[in-house]
Design a protein around this motif. Sequence first.
Motif, PDB file in Angstrom:
ATOM      1  N   ILE A 162      -9.570 -56.079  57.033  1.00  0.00           N
ATOM      2  CA  ILE A 162      -9.328 -57.348  57.736  1.00  0.00           C
ATOM      3  C   ILE A 162      -8.041 -57.320  58.543  1.00  0.00           C
ATOM      4  CG2 ILE A 162      -9.025 -59.838  57.458  1.00  0.00           C
ATOM      5  CD1 ILE A 162     -11.869 -58.799  56.839  1.00  0.00           C
ATOM      6  N   GLU A 163      -6.986 -56.737  57.976  1.00  0.00           N
ATOM      7  CA  GLU A 163      -5.694 -56.724  58.652  1.00  0.00           C
ATOM      8  C   GLU A 163      -5.488 -55.462  59.495  1.00  0.00           C
ATOM      9  OE1 GLU A 163      -4.033 -59.365  58.568  1.00  0.00           O
ATOM     10  OE2 GLU A 163      -4.877 -60.410  56.839  1.00  0.00           O
ATOM     11  N   GLY A 164      -6.389 -54.474  59.349  1.00  0.00           N
ATOM     12  CA  GLY A 164      -6.301 -53.266  60.160  1.00  0.00           C
ATOM     13  C   GLY A 164      -5.198 -52.310  59.766  1.00  0.00           C
ATOM     14  N   LYS A 165      -4.768 -52.343  58.518  1.00  0.00           N
ATOM     15  CA  LYS A 165      -3.696 -51.456  58.079  1.00  0.00           C
ATOM     16  C   LYS A 165      -4.200 -50.030  57.912  1.00  0.00           C
ATOM     17  CE  LYS A 165      -0.540 -54.781  55.989  1.00  0.00           C
ATOM     18  NZ  LYS A 165       0.274 -55.136  54.803  1.00  0.00           N
ATOM     19  N   ASN A 166      -3.279 -49.082  58.053  1.00  0.00           N
ATOM     20  CA  ASN A 166      -3.582 -47.658  58.017  1.00  0.00           C
ATOM     21  C   ASN A 166      -4.105 -47.243  56.648  1.00  0.00           C
ATOM     22  OD1 ASN A 166      -2.728 -44.762  57.405  1.00  0.00           O
ATOM     23  ND2 ASN A 166      -2.372 -44.825  59.602  1.00  0.00           N
ATOM     24  N   ARG A 167      -5.298 -46.631  56.636  1.00  0.00           N
ATOM     25  CA  ARG A 167      -5.923 -46.219  55.370  1.00  0.00           C
ATOM     26  C   ARG A 167      -5.064 -45.221  54.611  1.00  0.00           C
ATOM     27  NH1 ARG A 167     -10.152 -41.927  55.161  1.00  0.00           N
ATOM     28  NH2 ARG A 167     -10.935 -41.805  53.020  1.00  0.00           N
ATOM     29  N   ASP A 168      -4.427 -44.301  55.336  1.00  0.00           N
ATOM     30  CA  ASP A 168      -3.633 -43.274  54.668  1.00  0.00           C
ATOM     31  C   ASP A 168      -2.437 -43.853  53.930  1.00  0.00           C
ATOM     32  OD1 ASP A 168      -4.119 -40.061  55.563  1.00  0.00           O
ATOM     33  OD2 ASP A 168      -5.253 -41.581  56.613  1.00  0.00           O
ATOM     34  N   ILE A 169      -1.808 -44.869  54.506  1.00  0.00           N
ATOM     35  CA  ILE A 169      -0.693 -45.528  53.827  1.00  0.00           C
ATOM     36  C   ILE A 169      -1.175 -46.134  52.519  1.00  0.00           C
ATOM     37  CG2 ILE A 169       0.921 -47.461  53.958  1.00  0.00           C
ATOM     38  CD1 ILE A 169       1.119 -46.972  56.961  1.00  0.00           C
TER      39      ILE A 169
ATOM     40  N   GLY B 271       3.719 -48.021  62.235  1.00  0.00           N
ATOM     41  CA  GLY B 271       2.397 -48.349  61.699  1.00  0.00           C
ATOM     42  C   GLY B 271       1.499 -47.168  61.436  1.00  0.00           C
ATOM     43  N   PHE B 272       2.022 -45.962  61.663  1.00  0.00           N
ATOM     44  CA  PHE B 272       1.158 -44.788  61.519  1.00  0.00           C
ATOM     45  C   PHE B 272       1.831 -43.737  60.642  1.00  0.00           C
ATOM     46  CE2 PHE B 272       0.026 -40.469  62.667  1.00  0.00           C
ATOM     47  CZ  PHE B 272      -1.358 -40.500  62.672  1.00  0.00           C
ATOM     48  N   THR B 273       1.089 -43.247  59.693  1.00  0.00           N
ATOM     49  CA  THR B 273       1.534 -42.072  58.951  1.00  0.00           C
ATOM     50  C   THR B 273       0.291 -41.438  58.352  1.00  0.00           C
ATOM     51  OG1 THR B 273       3.111 -41.213  57.328  1.00  0.00           O
ATOM     52  CG2 THR B 273       1.940 -43.242  56.747  1.00  0.00           C
ATOM     53  N   TYR B 274       0.482 -40.424  57.564  1.00  0.00           N
ATOM     54  CA  TYR B 274      -0.640 -39.812  56.878  1.00  0.00           C
ATOM     55  C   TYR B 274      -0.341 -39.718  55.396  1.00  0.00           C
ATOM     56  CZ  TYR B 274      -4.282 -38.916  60.214  1.00  0.00           C
ATOM     57  OH  TYR B 274      -5.338 -39.095  61.060  1.00  0.00           O
ATOM     58  N   PHE B 275      -1.386 -39.661  54.605  1.00  0.00           N
ATOM     59  CA  PHE B 275      -1.286 -39.643  53.150  1.00  0.00           C
ATOM     60  C   PHE B 275      -0.224 -38.649  52.661  1.00  0.00           C
ATOM     61  CE2 PHE B 275      -2.848 -37.269  49.394  1.00  0.00           C
ATOM     62  CZ  PHE B 275      -2.688 -38.250  48.427  1.00  0.00           C
ATOM     63  N   GLY B 276      -0.323 -37.397  53.117  1.00  0.00           N
ATOM     64  CA  GLY B 276       0.610 -36.379  52.672  1.00  0.00           C
ATOM     65  C   GLY B 276       2.039 -36.702  53.030  1.00  0.00           C
ATOM     66  N   SER B 277       2.251 -37.202  54.256  1.00  0.00           N
ATOM     67  CA  SER B 277       3.601 -37.546  54.696  1.00  0.00           C
ATOM     68  C   SER B 277       4.203 -38.653  53.839  1.00  0.00           C
ATOM     69  CB  SER B 277       3.568 -37.992  56.165  1.00  0.00           C
ATOM     70  OG  SER B 277       2.971 -37.011  56.988  1.00  0.00           O
ATOM     71  N   ASP B 278       3.383 -39.629  53.489  1.00  0.00           N
ATOM     72  CA  ASP B 278       3.879 -40.757  52.697  1.00  0.00           C
ATOM     73  C   ASP B 278       4.212 -40.352  51.261  1.00  0.00           C
ATOM     74  OD1 ASP B 278       4.112 -42.857  54.467  1.00  0.00           O
ATOM     75  OD2 ASP B 278       2.961 -44.219  53.192  1.00  0.00           O
ATOM     76  N   ILE B 279       3.345 -39.558  50.625  1.00  0.00           N
ATOM     77  CA  ILE B 279       3.657 -39.180  49.241  1.00  0.00           C
ATOM     78  C   ILE B 279       4.777 -38.144  49.207  1.00  0.00           C
ATOM     79  CG2 ILE B 279       1.340 -39.773  48.421  1.00  0.00           C
ATOM     80  CD1 ILE B 279       0.742 -36.781  48.204  1.00  0.00           C
TER      81      ILE B 279
END
Length: 433
Positions: free
Chosen positions: A253-260, A314-322
């Motif tokens: 609904i809010e369009g947030k990044n799936r990877d985050i 607003g953009f990152t990737y799963f690996g970058s975040d963890i």
Amino acid sequence: MLMLVVPVLNFAQSKVTDFSKLYLDDLYNNSSKIGSRSPDDTNFDDLEAIGKSIGDARIVLLGEPSHGDGGAISMKTRLVKYLHEKKQFDVLLFEADLYSIMFDVANLKDPSGIVASSKENIYTCWSESAVSQDLWKYYTRELTGNNPLKIGGFDPRHAGKFAKTKLIGNLTELAKTTGHDTESKTYRSFIKDLEYILQNEFRSKKDSVNAGNFHSEINNIEEAVMFNDKENKLRQIWLIEINNIRNLFDMLIEGKNRDILMAKNFIFLAKHVFPDQKIMVWSHNNHNVLDVNTYASFDKDFAKNWYDNNTYEGFTYFGSDIFRTFGDQIYSLAITSGTGNFSPKFFGNDYFHADFTKTAKVPKSGEGSLEWYLNKKKSNVLFIPLPKQQGKPSGYPWFSARLLDLGFEAKMDYTSAFNGIIYVNKTVDLNGQ
């Protein structure tokens, strides 16, 4: 004066050094052969170079260049066996439905029930395909013993049958035990909207739900569960899932990044459900990139747009975040394929069921790319450790490869993204063909 000009002209006309080629030479010279990608090969001596490269890392990200790359799935199954049996990695988390796996598949003990539930709740490229059957045979065999293998998921997508049919009833029962008013108008509205996004997923429309009420109600449920006296571990898992429902809403609904949101789920699981345990992650290469700057290295125009528009916000990737949370505890291993077949319709129209009837050829590698180079070297299956410069621009030469996706070749700073690479010369589709 003329004599001063001549040397400059000669230098200008000399061949420019190809640092990418020199770097590929160095990487190749430091590589080691892998005897087989077959899960049936349980002599793991050829994988010890990977174990040495992983070192003391607690979390290993096992990537694949496409969810339809059957050779990568077979290779990853062999790596799961090796890491579990030789390196004490006892948890396997999928880039798949957190709720359906954690609350259903992971709690089953009967092999036939596990096989049936996995096909209903985990993307069929990883559960129903011919190349994935060795993984599930191994998992059911390793459920008992001194170090049983445990599974889970971290995707906010509630794509499984269990989530779509059981979540609302189970959540309502939980809410009742905490004294939350499940007969109120606000709760009924919340349930209506939850049912709507579960069934419509990516077709969900913002004006079809009451966002304010949804967030208010999920916050109240979370608080009621948080301060309830239910058994601690069960409460922790439910608190993660309640936050995951919030993540689902924010994504659709809010369009947030799936990877985050996947990263948030994973961090909760790693810290509170599997603390101090060694974890394997089963996902796609591009989710496992440890440095989000890798994407900005695509080309000058892309990079300028990236910085001018403050894309980092607003953009990152799963690996970058963890990686920001766990740092050197993480080891990211990418897989790429040189030739062969793959299954292009690995998610189908419903973003879940693969179309096993469709097969395509792996794209031809561009001259000078990593895959082209290794094919010219007549490599079969190879492990390449990368210099330890992940999580930031590496300073090493960029090279062309298909490491972010089987169908996408680009010259980028892959050293910042991954700790190691496995090259499979000839891969297969999801049917093993």
